[in-house]
Structures are given as C-alpha cells and as structure tokens.
Design a protein around this motif. Structure first.
Motif, PDB file in Angstrom:
ATOM      1  N   TYR A   6      -4.322   8.565   3.824  1.00 22.02           N
ATOM      2  CA  TYR A   6      -4.645   8.202   5.205  1.00 22.02           C
ATOM      3  C   TYR A   6      -5.625   9.188   5.806  1.00 22.02           C
ATOM      4  O   TYR A   6      -5.817  10.300   5.309  1.00 22.02           O
ATOM      5  CB  TYR A   6      -3.375   8.127   6.064  1.00 22.02           C
ATOM      6  CG  TYR A   6      -2.567   9.404   6.055  1.00 22.02           C
ATOM      7  CD1 TYR A   6      -2.810  10.393   7.002  1.00 22.02           C
ATOM      8  CD2 TYR A   6      -1.586   9.626   5.102  1.00 22.02           C
ATOM      9  CE1 TYR A   6      -2.088  11.572   6.992  1.00 22.02           C
ATOM     10  CE2 TYR A   6      -0.860  10.793   5.089  1.00 22.02           C
ATOM     11  CZ  TYR A   6      -1.107  11.770   6.036  1.00 22.02           C
ATOM     12  OH  TYR A   6      -0.395  12.936   6.020  1.00 22.02           O
TER      13      TYR A   6
ATOM     14  N   ASP B 289      -6.488   2.360   0.696  1.00 26.18           N
ATOM     15  CA  ASP B 289      -5.966   1.962  -0.607  1.00 26.18           C
ATOM     16  C   ASP B 289      -6.374   3.003  -1.652  1.00 26.18           C
ATOM     17  O   ASP B 289      -6.927   4.061  -1.316  1.00 26.18           O
ATOM     18  CB  ASP B 289      -6.437   0.554  -0.976  1.00 26.18           C
ATOM     19  CG  ASP B 289      -7.945   0.423  -1.125  1.00 26.18           C
ATOM     20  OD1 ASP B 289      -8.656   1.458  -1.175  1.00 26.18           O
ATOM     21  OD2 ASP B 289      -8.426  -0.715  -1.197  1.00 26.18           O
TER      22      ASP B 289
ATOM     23  N   TYR C 252       0.836  -1.206   0.000  1.00 31.95           N
ATOM     24  CA  TYR C 252       0.000   0.000   0.000  1.00 31.95           C
ATOM     25  C   TYR C 252       0.868   1.252   0.000  1.00 31.95           C
ATOM     26  O   TYR C 252       1.952   1.280   0.563  1.00 31.95           O
ATOM     27  CB  TYR C 252      -0.938  -0.001   1.211  1.00 31.95           C
ATOM     28  CG  TYR C 252      -1.897  -1.149   1.191  1.00 31.95           C
ATOM     29  CD1 TYR C 252      -2.913  -1.210   0.241  1.00 31.95           C
ATOM     30  CD2 TYR C 252      -1.783  -2.183   2.107  1.00 31.95           C
ATOM     31  CE1 TYR C 252      -3.792  -2.283   0.207  1.00 31.95           C
ATOM     32  CE2 TYR C 252      -2.662  -3.255   2.073  1.00 31.95           C
ATOM     33  CZ  TYR C 252      -3.656  -3.298   1.124  1.00 31.95           C
ATOM     34  OH  TYR C 252      -4.515  -4.346   1.098  1.00 31.95           O
ATOM     35  N   LYS C 253       0.342   2.300  -0.606  1.00 34.49           N
ATOM     36  CA  LYS C 253       1.027   3.593  -0.633  1.00 34.49           C
ATOM     37  C   LYS C 253       0.743   4.324   0.671  1.00 34.49           C
ATOM     38  O   LYS C 253      -0.332   4.188   1.245  1.00 34.49           O
ATOM     39  CB  LYS C 253       0.534   4.398  -1.827  1.00 34.49           C
ATOM     40  CG  LYS C 253       0.799   3.691  -3.145  1.00 34.49           C
ATOM     41  CD  LYS C 253       0.045   4.360  -4.281  1.00 34.49           C
ATOM     42  CE  LYS C 253       0.134   3.490  -5.512  1.00 34.49           C
ATOM     43  NZ  LYS C 253      -0.998   3.651  -6.389  1.00 34.49           N
ATOM     44  N   LYS C 254       1.683   5.127   1.117  1.00 39.90           N
ATOM     45  CA  LYS C 254       1.541   5.753   2.435  1.00 39.90           C
ATOM     46  C   LYS C 254       0.930   7.152   2.397  1.00 39.90           C
ATOM     47  O   LYS C 254       0.792   7.783   3.432  1.00 39.90           O
ATOM     48  CB  LYS C 254       2.893   5.790   3.146  1.00 39.90           C
ATOM     49  CG  LYS C 254       3.941   6.660   2.483  1.00 39.90           C
ATOM     50  CD  LYS C 254       5.221   6.608   3.300  1.00 39.90           C
ATOM     51  CE  LYS C 254       6.271   7.545   2.758  1.00 39.90           C
ATOM     52  NZ  LYS C 254       7.449   7.552   3.611  1.00 39.90           N
ATOM     53  N   HIS C 255       0.518   7.632   1.228  1.00 37.55           N
ATOM     54  CA  HIS C 255       0.030   9.008   1.128  1.00 37.55           C
ATOM     55  C   HIS C 255      -1.473   9.154   1.345  1.00 37.55           C
ATOM     56  O   HIS C 255      -1.975  10.257   1.463  1.00 37.55           O
ATOM     57  CB  HIS C 255       0.385   9.585  -0.248  1.00 37.55           C
ATOM     58  CG  HIS C 255      -0.327   8.916  -1.381  1.00 37.55           C
ATOM     59  ND1 HIS C 255      -1.604   9.246  -1.758  1.00 37.55           N
ATOM     60  CD2 HIS C 255       0.058   7.910  -2.209  1.00 37.55           C
ATOM     61  CE1 HIS C 255      -1.977   8.490  -2.769  1.00 37.55           C
ATOM     62  NE2 HIS C 255      -0.986   7.664  -3.061  1.00 37.55           N
TER      63      HIS C 255
ATOM     64  N   ASN D 258       3.663  11.092  11.935  1.00 35.75           N
ATOM     65  CA  ASN D 258       4.735  10.194  12.355  1.00 35.75           C
ATOM     66  C   ASN D 258       4.240   9.498  13.609  1.00 35.75           C
ATOM     67  O   ASN D 258       4.043  10.142  14.644  1.00 35.75           O
ATOM     68  CB  ASN D 258       6.026  10.971  12.633  1.00 35.75           C
ATOM     69  CG  ASN D 258       7.160  10.078  13.038  1.00 35.75           C
ATOM     70  OD1 ASN D 258       6.958   8.980  13.557  1.00 35.75           O
ATOM     71  ND2 ASN D 258       8.373  10.538  12.833  1.00 35.75           N
TER      72      ASN D 258
ATOM     73  N   GLU E 206       1.282  15.314   7.244  1.00 38.76           N
ATOM     74  CA  GLU E 206       2.263  14.310   7.652  1.00 38.76           C
ATOM     75  C   GLU E 206       1.911  13.788   9.039  1.00 38.76           C
ATOM     76  O   GLU E 206       1.491  14.547   9.910  1.00 38.76           O
ATOM     77  CB  GLU E 206       3.653  14.949   7.686  1.00 38.76           C
ATOM     78  CG  GLU E 206       4.794  13.996   7.880  1.00 38.76           C
ATOM     79  CD  GLU E 206       6.152  14.695   7.793  1.00 38.76           C
ATOM     80  OE1 GLU E 206       7.097  14.157   8.390  1.00 38.76           O
ATOM     81  OE2 GLU E 206       6.261  15.752   7.157  1.00 38.76           O
TER      82      GLU E 206
ATOM     83  N   LEU F 171      -4.992   3.838   7.211  1.00 39.28           N
ATOM     84  CA  LEU F 171      -4.357   3.828   5.895  1.00 39.28           C
ATOM     85  C   LEU F 171      -5.363   3.300   4.885  1.00 39.28           C
ATOM     86  O   LEU F 171      -6.004   2.275   5.125  1.00 39.28           O
ATOM     87  CB  LEU F 171      -3.104   2.950   5.900  1.00 39.28           C
ATOM     88  CG  LEU F 171      -2.326   2.892   4.591  1.00 39.28           C
ATOM     89  CD1 LEU F 171      -1.737   4.261   4.249  1.00 39.28           C
ATOM     90  CD2 LEU F 171      -1.227   1.848   4.676  1.00 39.28           C
TER      91      LEU F 171
ATOM     92  N   ARG G 187      -1.990  -1.871  16.503  1.00 34.70           N
ATOM     93  CA  ARG G 187      -2.624  -2.040  15.197  1.00 34.70           C
ATOM     94  C   ARG G 187      -3.906  -2.812  15.428  1.00 34.70           C
ATOM     95  O   ARG G 187      -3.900  -3.913  15.963  1.00 34.70           O
ATOM     96  CB  ARG G 187      -1.704  -2.782  14.251  1.00 34.70           C
ATOM     97  CG  ARG G 187      -2.220  -2.821  12.848  1.00 34.70           C
ATOM     98  CD  ARG G 187      -1.160  -3.148  11.862  1.00 34.70           C
ATOM     99  NE  ARG G 187      -1.754  -3.346  10.551  1.00 34.70           N
ATOM    100  CZ  ARG G 187      -1.057  -3.641   9.498  1.00 34.70           C
ATOM    101  NH1 ARG G 187       0.242  -3.779   9.575  1.00 34.70           N
ATOM    102  NH2 ARG G 187      -1.659  -3.797   8.334  1.00 34.70           N
TER     103      ARG G 187
END
Length: 144
Positions: free
Chosen positions: A12, A96, A7-10, A28, A26, A94, A141
C-alpha cells in the motif's frame, strides 16, 4: 469461471495532500459507525420500535512508521499544538503484486490528535516505531 484471489494487504501507499511523505509499516483506517435512532409512534399497529439512521461517527486513522529522518508528520503535529490545526487529505492506496492501484480510500479533513513516540530498550534489536492518530471528518472509498 476463473477464481479471483483477494488482494494482499501488505502492499500500500499513503499520500498526505497527494504527496508521499514516507513509508508506513502499518495503517489502521478506523471504522465507520452509524448510530441508530429508535422511535415509536403511539398509533403504530406493531408493538416494536422503528429505526432510522442517525449520526455517523468515524474512528481515528493510525499511521505507524519506523523512526527515520523525515520530519513532515512532526511538523504537522507541532502546527496543531501551536493552534493552527492544518487539515489535510489522506489517501490510502492498495496495490496488487504488480504495484498497480486496485483500491483507494480518501480520509477527509484529517489532523493529528495523538502522537506516540517509540519506546526505548537497550536489550532490544527491534526497529524504533512511532505512531500518530488522525481525527477526521469522513472516509470514503474512491476507487473500487
């Protein structure tokens, strides 16, 4: 077997007490560290120390966002400054490419511990970014 791309992290979503309070540029999520405890028994036949898990430490969560009119985070920070220290649950989801939630983390008993306002520069055309660090008592998680 078909290859599955990670999966891409951008893409969310961040929820604070199950409420979206704005978009964040962003996030963290910090780290999780488990301190080892070393010990050795005098009658142990092997000349080495044994190890077992000790205290668990969680790094602060950092949220960064473009300065806008939303004030929920500043109100939360001010309540902590005033001594009420309201603890909240942070959920990081997160998604997709179809915006379906594929992984989810829960940050437990979070509260603001540091605020960094934007810097000002008359020769820049960048977005004004604020950030807040959140201390917490655990991250887990909750969705695979």
């Amino acid at each position: 077997m078909a290859y599955v791309y990670p999966y891409k992290k951008h893409n969310y979503i961040v929820l604070i007490d199950s409420k979206e309070v704005g978009g964040f540029s962003e996030v963290n999520a910090g780290d999780i560290t488990i301190d080892p405890i070393e010990y050795r028994e005098g009658i142990h036949p092997v000349n080495t120390v044994l190890k077992q898990p000790g205290l668990v430490k969680y790094g602060n969560v950092t949220l960064k966002w473009g300065l806008a009119t939303a004030t929920e985070l500043m109100t939360w920070l001010q309540s902590t400054v005033d001594g009420t220290c309201e603890r909240k649950t942070i959920t990081i989801q997160l998604c997709d490419d179809l915006h379906k939630v594929v992984a989810e983390w829960e940050v437990i008993n979070a509260w603001p511990t540091k605020y960094t306002p934007t810097d000002f520069n008359a020769t820049s055309n960048e977005i004004a970014i604020e950030s807040v660090e959140l201390a917490h008592e655990g991250i887990k998680r909750i969705k695979p």
